[in-house]
Design an enzyme around this catalytic site. Structure first.
Site, PDB file in Angstrom:
ATOM      1  N   PRO A   2       0.820  -1.213   0.000  1.00  0.00           N
ATOM      2  CA  PRO A   2       0.000   0.000   0.000  1.00  0.00           C
ATOM      3  C   PRO A   2       0.851   1.259   0.000  1.00  0.00           C
ATOM      4  CG  PRO A   2      -0.710  -1.503   1.727  1.00  0.00           C
ATOM      5  CD  PRO A   2       0.594  -2.011   1.202  1.00  0.00           C
ATOM      6  N   LEU A   9      -3.944  20.951   4.346  1.00  0.00           N
ATOM      7  CA  LEU A   9      -3.570  22.356   4.494  1.00  0.00           C
ATOM      8  C   LEU A   9      -2.874  22.565   5.823  1.00  0.00           C
ATOM      9  CD1 LEU A   9      -6.744  24.232   3.209  1.00  0.00           C
ATOM     10  CD2 LEU A   9      -4.539  24.040   2.084  1.00  0.00           C
TER      11      LEU A   9
END
Length: 61
Positions: A2, A9
């Site tokens: 994976p 932000l």
């Protein structure tokens, strides 16, 4: 193997990043059966002036 790419932000502390990496890895191991030692996680901290929504930069909202 994976690969998770988290974009957000602003800034995180090192401790927050470590917890996110731990939790994401554990979740992938538990839910998908993917060993955590084979999981890669990248955290991209994006400045508000480099991300926009609805025709505006987040720094202007």
């Amino acid at each position: 193997m994976p690969y998770v790419n988290l974009k957000l932000l602003g800034k995180l502390t090192r401790e927050q990043k470590a917890e996110i990496v731990k939790e994401f890895s554990e979740t992938l191991e538990r839910v998908a059966g993917k060993p955590s030692e084979h999981t890669y996680i990248v955290i991209d901290e994006v400045e508000k002036e480099n991300w926009g929504k609805g025709g505006k930069l987040f720094s202007d909202m």
